[in-house]
Design a protein around this motif. Structure first.
Motif, PDB file in Angstrom:
ATOM      1  N   HIS A 117      76.380  52.072  27.992  1.00  0.00           N
ATOM      2  CA  HIS A 117      76.022  52.756  29.404  1.00  0.00           C
ATOM      3  C   HIS A 117      76.977  53.475  30.104  1.00  0.00           C
ATOM      4  CE1 HIS A 117      78.580  49.858  31.837  1.00  0.00           C
ATOM      5  NE2 HIS A 117      78.074  48.778  30.890  1.00  0.00           N
ATOM      6  N   CYS A 118      76.799  54.109  31.101  1.00  0.00           N
ATOM      7  CA  CYS A 118      77.933  54.665  31.775  1.00  0.00           C
ATOM      8  C   CYS A 118      78.657  53.905  32.768  1.00  0.00           C
ATOM      9  CB  CYS A 118      77.148  56.004  32.846  1.00  0.00           C
ATOM     10  SG  CYS A 118      76.265  55.318  34.022  1.00  0.00           S
ATOM     11  N   MET A 119      79.540  54.536  33.528  1.00  0.00           N
ATOM     12  CA  MET A 119      80.238  53.856  34.528  1.00  0.00           C
ATOM     13  C   MET A 119      79.712  53.537  35.645  1.00  0.00           C
ATOM     14  SD  MET A 119      83.300  53.164  32.969  1.00  0.00           S
ATOM     15  CE  MET A 119      84.902  53.091  33.866  1.00  0.00           C
ATOM     16  N   LEU A 120      80.159  52.546  36.443  1.00  0.00           N
ATOM     17  CA  LEU A 120      79.417  52.070  37.598  1.00  0.00           C
ATOM     18  C   LEU A 120      77.965  51.644  37.516  1.00  0.00           C
ATOM     19  CD1 LEU A 120      81.112  54.246  40.466  1.00  0.00           C
ATOM     20  CD2 LEU A 120      81.845  52.225  39.386  1.00  0.00           C
ATOM     21  N   ALA A 121      77.724  51.424  36.342  1.00  0.00           N
ATOM     22  CA  ALA A 121      76.164  50.867  35.988  1.00  0.00           C
ATOM     23  C   ALA A 121      76.504  49.639  35.169  1.00  0.00           C
ATOM     24  CB  ALA A 121      75.637  51.863  35.410  1.00  0.00           C
ATOM     25  N   SER A 122      75.270  49.308  34.511  1.00  0.00           N
ATOM     26  CA  SER A 122      75.136  48.181  33.491  1.00  0.00           C
ATOM     27  C   SER A 122      74.290  48.394  32.323  1.00  0.00           C
ATOM     28  CB  SER A 122      75.078  46.797  34.105  1.00  0.00           C
ATOM     29  OG  SER A 122      73.423  46.637  34.294  1.00  0.00           O
ATOM     30  N   GLY A 123      74.361  47.531  31.301  1.00  0.00           N
ATOM     31  CA  GLY A 123      73.328  48.119  30.161  1.00  0.00           C
ATOM     32  C   GLY A 123      71.995  47.722  30.416  1.00  0.00           C
ATOM     33  N   SER A 124      71.736  47.150  31.818  1.00  0.00           N
ATOM     34  CA  SER A 124      70.312  46.709  32.048  1.00  0.00           C
ATOM     35  C   SER A 124      69.266  48.055  31.968  1.00  0.00           C
ATOM     36  CB  SER A 124      70.255  46.024  33.507  1.00  0.00           C
ATOM     37  OG  SER A 124      70.675  47.020  34.550  1.00  0.00           O
ATOM     38  N   TYR A 125      69.861  49.080  32.389  1.00  0.00           N
ATOM     39  CA  TYR A 125      68.913  50.214  32.314  1.00  0.00           C
ATOM     40  C   TYR A 125      68.468  50.820  30.925  1.00  0.00           C
ATOM     41  CZ  TYR A 125      72.906  53.667  31.854  1.00  0.00           C
ATOM     42  OH  TYR A 125      74.085  54.570  31.281  1.00  0.00           O
ATOM     43  N   TRP A 126      69.273  50.309  29.803  1.00  0.00           N
ATOM     44  CA  TRP A 126      68.312  50.554  28.633  1.00  0.00           C
ATOM     45  C   TRP A 126      67.018  49.886  28.201  1.00  0.00           C
ATOM     46  CZ3 TRP A 126      70.073  54.929  27.067  1.00  0.00           C
ATOM     47  CH2 TRP A 126      71.472  55.133  27.146  1.00  0.00           C
ATOM     48  N   GLY A 127      66.818  48.989  29.446  1.00  0.00           N
ATOM     49  CA  GLY A 127      65.467  48.306  29.090  1.00  0.00           C
ATOM     50  C   GLY A 127      64.288  49.063  29.254  1.00  0.00           C
ATOM     51  N   ALA A 128      64.594  50.002  30.332  1.00  0.00           N
ATOM     52  CA  ALA A 128      63.413  51.085  30.375  1.00  0.00           C
ATOM     53  C   ALA A 128      63.066  51.869  29.135  1.00  0.00           C
ATOM     54  CB  ALA A 128      63.595  51.748  31.747  1.00  0.00           C
ATOM     55  N   ILE A 129      64.341  52.414  28.474  1.00  0.00           N
ATOM     56  CA  ILE A 129      64.260  53.085  27.255  1.00  0.00           C
ATOM     57  C   ILE A 129      63.629  52.431  26.228  1.00  0.00           C
ATOM     58  CG2 ILE A 129      65.509  54.669  25.780  1.00  0.00           C
ATOM     59  CD1 ILE A 129      65.713  55.587  28.669  1.00  0.00           C
TER      60      ILE A 129
END
Length: 258
Positions: free
Chosen positions: A21-33
């Motif tokens: 993931h990118c900075m200021l985020a988390s790995g959670s957004y890969w769930g949508a992908i």
């Protein structure tokens, strides 16, 4: 990896994949992908130190710099060739792994890698100087506003107060990692390094992203033997979050190329 929160979206056990993931985020957004890839890959991710559910980044005097530490964490997931996907800072970590161990990478999908050393850009250099000046004065909120104005999905004032506080707490990490990316301390651009990557590489950019990311993709793609380019219309830097359908479709195309 004590204190590092890992994430897993099960899929084809013969097709391991790692997303960064990118900075200021988390790995959670890969769930949508992952959902849109429909279990084509067995996808893992982790929250970088100081992000998401991972512990804060509290290095000891003899610990490596942040970018190196994250790269070592990512490399610990690799025990056979895999599909590697990265966004922003995460994409530079993915690229660093591919340069160091091209045999470990089955395919490489780079979503706006922020390796600023690859493409001189006066606007980005000005942003770096201003960021450094604000942080040196302890003006973390203003530094965060500056960062999100260019790289965020939403302006600072539209974020919930808790998220604002979290980002202000992390903005020093962004700046310290940015120093590495601006001067290529990891030596990703060394002669022959990019040229040794024989896996299919795909660069994904947002149409509305800062000009520097397109310049970086131009410079890196020119040195890679098997490379594709894609631009997502109307998207900015946070396209894995704002445009998951398009990003997942492009990731799938690169998986097919491998």
């Amino acid at each position: 990896m004590t204190g590092i929160h890992t994430r897993h979206w099960p899929g084809d056990s013969d097709r391991p994949a790692l997303a960064l993931h990118c900075m200021l985020a988390s790995g959670s957004y890969w769930g949508a992908i992952a959902k849109r890839l429909e279990q084509r890959v067995d996808l893992h991710s982790f929250d970088m130190p100081g992000h998401g559910r991972s512990d804060d980044w509290q290095p000891k005097a003899d610990d490596p710099d942040y970018h190196t530490a994250v790269t070592r964490m990512a490399a610990s997931f690799i025990n056979r060739p895999l599909d590697l996907i990265g966004h922003s800072m995460g994409a530079t970590v993915a690229l660093r792994i591919a340069v160091a161990a091209p045999e470990a990478v089955r395919s490489l999908t780079l979503i706006e890698p922020v390796l600023f050393a690859a493409a001189a850009d006066t606007q980005q250099e000005a942003r770096d100087r201003e960021m450094g000046h604000l942080i040196a004065k302890g003006e973390m909120e203003q530094a965060t506003r500056l960062f999100l104005a260019t790289w965020g999905a939403q302006p600072y004032d539209k974020l919930p107060a808790a998220m604002q506080r979290q980002m202000c707490d992390r903005i020093g990490l962004v700046h310290s990692a940015g120093e590495t990316l601006s001067h290529d301390h990891a030596n990703l651009l060394r002669p022959g390094g990019l040229e040794a990557i024989d896996a299919p590489v795909l660069f994904i950019s947002g149409e509305r992203s800062p000009a520097v990311v397109h310049g970086i993709a131009d410079a890196l793609a020119a040195r890679l033997p098997d490379v594709g380019r894609a631009t997502v219309p109307a998207a900015g830097h946070m396209l894995p979050i704002t445009h998951p359908d398009e990003v997942a479709g492009l990731v799938a195309l690169n998986l097919d190329r491998a």
